[in-house]
Write a protein that holds these residues in place. Structure first.
Motif, PDB file in Angstrom:
ATOM      1  N   PRO A   1       0.830  -1.227   0.000  1.00  0.00           N
ATOM      2  CA  PRO A   1       0.000   0.000   0.000  1.00  0.00           C
ATOM      3  C   PRO A   1       0.859   1.270   0.000  1.00  0.00           C
ATOM      4  O   PRO A   1       1.907   1.329   0.647  1.00  0.00           O
ATOM      5  N   TYR A   2       0.374   2.258  -0.714  1.00  0.00           N
ATOM      6  CA  TYR A   2       1.084   3.538  -0.762  1.00  0.00           C
ATOM      7  C   TYR A   2       1.225   4.160   0.628  1.00  0.00           C
ATOM      8  O   TYR A   2       2.208   4.863   0.897  1.00  0.00           O
ATOM      9  N   ILE A   3       0.266   3.906   1.501  1.00  0.00           N
ATOM     10  CA  ILE A   3       0.319   4.551   2.808  1.00  0.00           C
ATOM     11  C   ILE A   3       1.458   4.009   3.675  1.00  0.00           C
ATOM     12  O   ILE A   3       1.788   4.621   4.698  1.00  0.00           O
ATOM     13  N   LEU A   4       2.054   2.882   3.291  1.00  0.00           N
ATOM     14  CA  LEU A   4       3.199   2.380   4.054  1.00  0.00           C
ATOM     15  C   LEU A   4       4.364   3.351   3.956  1.00  0.00           C
ATOM     16  O   LEU A   4       5.088   3.573   4.930  1.00  0.00           O
ATOM     17  N   ARG A   5       4.542   3.935   2.757  1.00  0.00           N
ATOM     18  CA  ARG A   5       5.667   4.854   2.564  1.00  0.00           C
ATOM     19  C   ARG A   5       5.399   6.172   3.296  1.00  0.00           C
ATOM     20  O   ARG A   5       4.387   6.814   3.096  1.00  0.00           O
ATOM     21  N   GLY A   6       6.344   6.553   4.089  1.00  0.00           N
ATOM     22  CA  GLY A   6       6.200   7.783   4.847  1.00  0.00           C
ATOM     23  C   GLY A   6       5.521   7.590   6.189  1.00  0.00           C
ATOM     24  O   GLY A   6       5.469   8.518   6.997  1.00  0.00           O
ATOM     25  N   SER A   7       4.984   6.387   6.440  1.00  0.00           N
ATOM     26  CA  SER A   7       4.385   6.102   7.743  1.00  0.00           C
ATOM     27  C   SER A   7       5.491   5.768   8.744  1.00  0.00           C
ATOM     28  O   SER A   7       6.669   5.696   8.398  1.00  0.00           O
ATOM     29  N   THR A   8       5.121   5.505   9.973  1.00  0.00           N
ATOM     30  CA  THR A   8       6.103   5.175  11.010  1.00  0.00           C
ATOM     31  C   THR A   8       6.450   3.686  11.029  1.00  0.00           C
ATOM     32  O   THR A   8       7.325   3.275  11.796  1.00  0.00           O
ATOM     33  N   VAL A   9       5.794   2.888  10.196  1.00  0.00           N
ATOM     34  CA  VAL A   9       5.927   1.438  10.288  1.00  0.00           C
ATOM     35  C   VAL A   9       7.364   0.972  10.032  1.00  0.00           C
ATOM     36  O   VAL A   9       8.001   0.358  10.905  1.00  0.00           O
ATOM     37  N   LEU A  10       7.893   1.233   8.831  1.00  0.00           N
ATOM     38  CA  LEU A  10       9.244   0.756   8.517  1.00  0.00           C
ATOM     39  C   LEU A  10      10.314   1.420   9.394  1.00  0.00           C
ATOM     40  O   LEU A  10      11.223   0.730   9.870  1.00  0.00           O
ATOM     41  N   PRO A  11      10.264   2.760   9.624  1.00  0.00           N
ATOM     42  CA  PRO A  11      11.265   3.356  10.516  1.00  0.00           C
ATOM     43  C   PRO A  11      11.280   2.728  11.906  1.00  0.00           C
ATOM     44  O   PRO A  11      12.346   2.491  12.478  1.00  0.00           O
ATOM     45  N   ASP A  12      10.103   2.428  12.465  1.00  0.00           N
ATOM     46  CA  ASP A  12      10.050   1.834  13.798  1.00  0.00           C
ATOM     47  C   ASP A  12      10.552   0.393  13.788  1.00  0.00           C
ATOM     48  O   ASP A  12      11.219  -0.046  14.736  1.00  0.00           O
TER      49      ASP A  12
ATOM     50  N   VAL B   1      12.778  -0.802  11.737  1.00  0.00           N
ATOM     51  CA  VAL B   1      14.229  -0.709  11.575  1.00  0.00           C
ATOM     52  C   VAL B   1      14.884  -0.308  12.894  1.00  0.00           C
ATOM     53  O   VAL B   1      15.922  -0.848  13.281  1.00  0.00           O
ATOM     54  N   ALA B   2      14.280   0.654  13.595  1.00  0.00           N
ATOM     55  CA  ALA B   2      14.836   1.122  14.873  1.00  0.00           C
ATOM     56  C   ALA B   2      14.942  -0.004  15.889  1.00  0.00           C
ATOM     57  O   ALA B   2      15.861  -0.023  16.711  1.00  0.00           O
ATOM     58  N   SER B   3      14.000  -0.958  15.826  1.00  0.00           N
ATOM     59  CA  SER B   3      14.031  -2.092  16.747  1.00  0.00           C
ATOM     60  C   SER B   3      14.726  -3.313  16.136  1.00  0.00           C
ATOM     61  O   SER B   3      14.656  -4.413  16.697  1.00  0.00           O
ATOM     62  N   SER B   4      15.382  -3.109  14.969  1.00  0.00           N
ATOM     63  CA  SER B   4      16.117  -4.194  14.273  1.00  0.00           C
ATOM     64  C   SER B   4      15.219  -5.410  14.039  1.00  0.00           C
ATOM     65  O   SER B   4      15.658  -6.560  14.180  1.00  0.00           O
ATOM     66  N   ASP B   5      13.976  -5.163  13.696  1.00  0.00           N
ATOM     67  CA  ASP B   5      12.996  -6.237  13.555  1.00  0.00           C
ATOM     68  C   ASP B   5      12.938  -6.744  12.114  1.00  0.00           C
ATOM     69  O   ASP B   5      11.983  -6.479  11.371  1.00  0.00           O
TER      70      ASP B   5
END
Length: 381
Positions: free
Chosen positions: A131-142, A144-148
């Motif tokens: 989904p387009y809404i994934l880009r720019g959301s907090t999902v991937l950054p968070d 990555v921050a938790s090395s998940d």
């Protein structure tokens, strides 16, 4: 005729073969001698799918810092993940029209139907949409921050599963759902119940999560006597996962036209690639706009699916042949590919319409198929 599904994901393609690759890499986690995709590399690999065209190539004006800004990832994280993908061959640098662009490995190969494939590999044409809404959301950054890293793969698995669910017939978006046992999630992610709940909370901007069979578990009496503070645990039996409504859109009556339009757009980009015509983002937008105005507008007036398909194939191929002949004759650099494309398409459409009653009114008439040699050149180039 098969009924159209009511909803479809509003997003970009992600191929099932790449999801399988990520799952294999997850199995290597913990093996010191094995190369594995970490969370930042996975996040960048996913995000690049928002930047590439139907051949898996970025535009010539692609910049990592701009992509990082759009993705919500830190620039340093994006650079790190991007460099890892380059070093390990997940993306490659290629030259188009004396300009360097980046290409996702095997994207063009996976983005072919069985009819378009020119090799004997018989790779299934299977993809889902991010989904387009994934880009720019907090999902991937968070994540990555938790090395998940595992969590990113599981998110893709659920997007794939929910995309398949959309083939069913329900009225509401949340009725298209996946059910997962909570204990199985703990095993799949290899973590505690608390960290599983943290993961589920992280992905909520994209997916709706509903807890089922929730109850409180109080500590046993003998345990209360042994510890200073008694803790009541919240236990969940299973969860239901469904799309956020922003992820999907309702199919319209011109679904077939859009499918053909996407195929012809891919044909156009592929041909221009083999002719060494470097395209900027503006050029790609111009090509898409021109095609909608000159061809799609007419195609929507044609009732027969087969005649409509013949019209779109014939006019596109004639226009591309005219462009190829123009380039070979003049040997000049094309400053405005959109204007040239419009001129050639308009002539091809007018010619088709002038002969339609004689040559194209009969649906049973055979016409030439799409030239799959275009794909052979790019895949072996």
């Amino acid at each position: 005729m098969q009924n159209m599904q009511k909803y479809k994901v509003n997003g970009v393609k992600f191929f099932f073969e790449d999801l399988k690759m990520m799952k294999r890499e997850d199995e290597l986690i913990g093996c010191k001698t094995a190369s594995k995709l970490n969370a930042s590399a996975k996040a960048v690999f996913i995000d690049l799918h928002f930047e590439v065209n139907d051949l898996g190539c970025t535009s010539e004006d692609f910049k990592i810092k701009d992509a990082a800004k759009k993705s919500g990832l830190k620039s340093s994280t994006y650079y790190q993940g991007f460099n890892y993908l380059r070093e390990h061959g997940y993306i490659e640098e290629v030259v188009v029209g004396y300009k360097s662009v980046y290409r996702i490995r095997n994207y063009a190969l996976y983005n072919q139907s069985q009819e378009e494939q020119v090799t004997n590999s018989k790779i299934p044409f299977s993809y889902f949409r991010i989904p387009y809404i994934l880009r720019g959301s907090t999902v991937l950054p968070d994540l990555v921050a938790s090395s998940d890293s595992r969590g990113i793969t599981l998110l893709l698995e659920w997007l794939n599963g929910l995309t398949r669910e959309l083939s069913k017939r329900f009225e509401k978006v949340d009725e298209y759902a996946l059910s997962r046992l909570f204990n199985k999630l703990k095993e799949r992610l290899n973590r505690s119940a608390k960290r599983v709940r943290q993961f589920l909370e992280t992905i909520k901007p994209v997916l709706n999560i509903e807890m089922n069979g929730v109850k409180e578990r109080k500590p046993k009496a003998d345990r209360v006597a042994r510890v200073r503070k008694s803790i009541t645990q919240v236990v969940c039996k299973s969860i239901s996962v469904s799309f956020n409504e922003s992820c999907v859109q309702i199919n319209d009556d011109y679904n077939k036209v859009r499918e053909n339009e996407a195929k012809m757009r891919k044909e156009t980009l592929n041909k221009l690639y083999t002719l060494n015509v470097a395209l900027k983002k503006r050029d790609k937008r111009d090509i898409e706009t021109v095609y909608k105005q000159e061809v799609v507008k007419v195609a929507k007036t044609i009732v027969s699916d087969k005649s409509r398909y013949y019209f779109m194939v014939q006019t596109t191929q004639v226009a591309l042949e005219e462009i190829e002949e123009y380039i070979k004759k003049t040997s000049k650099k094309i400053n405005n590919i959109g204007a040239l494309y419009r001129t050639k398409l308009r002539a091809a459409v007018e010619d088709w319409l002038s002969r339609r009653d004689i040559e194209y009114i009969n649906d049973d008439q055979a016409v030439g198929s799409i030239d799959t040699n275009f794909f052979n050149e790019i895949l072996t180039g």
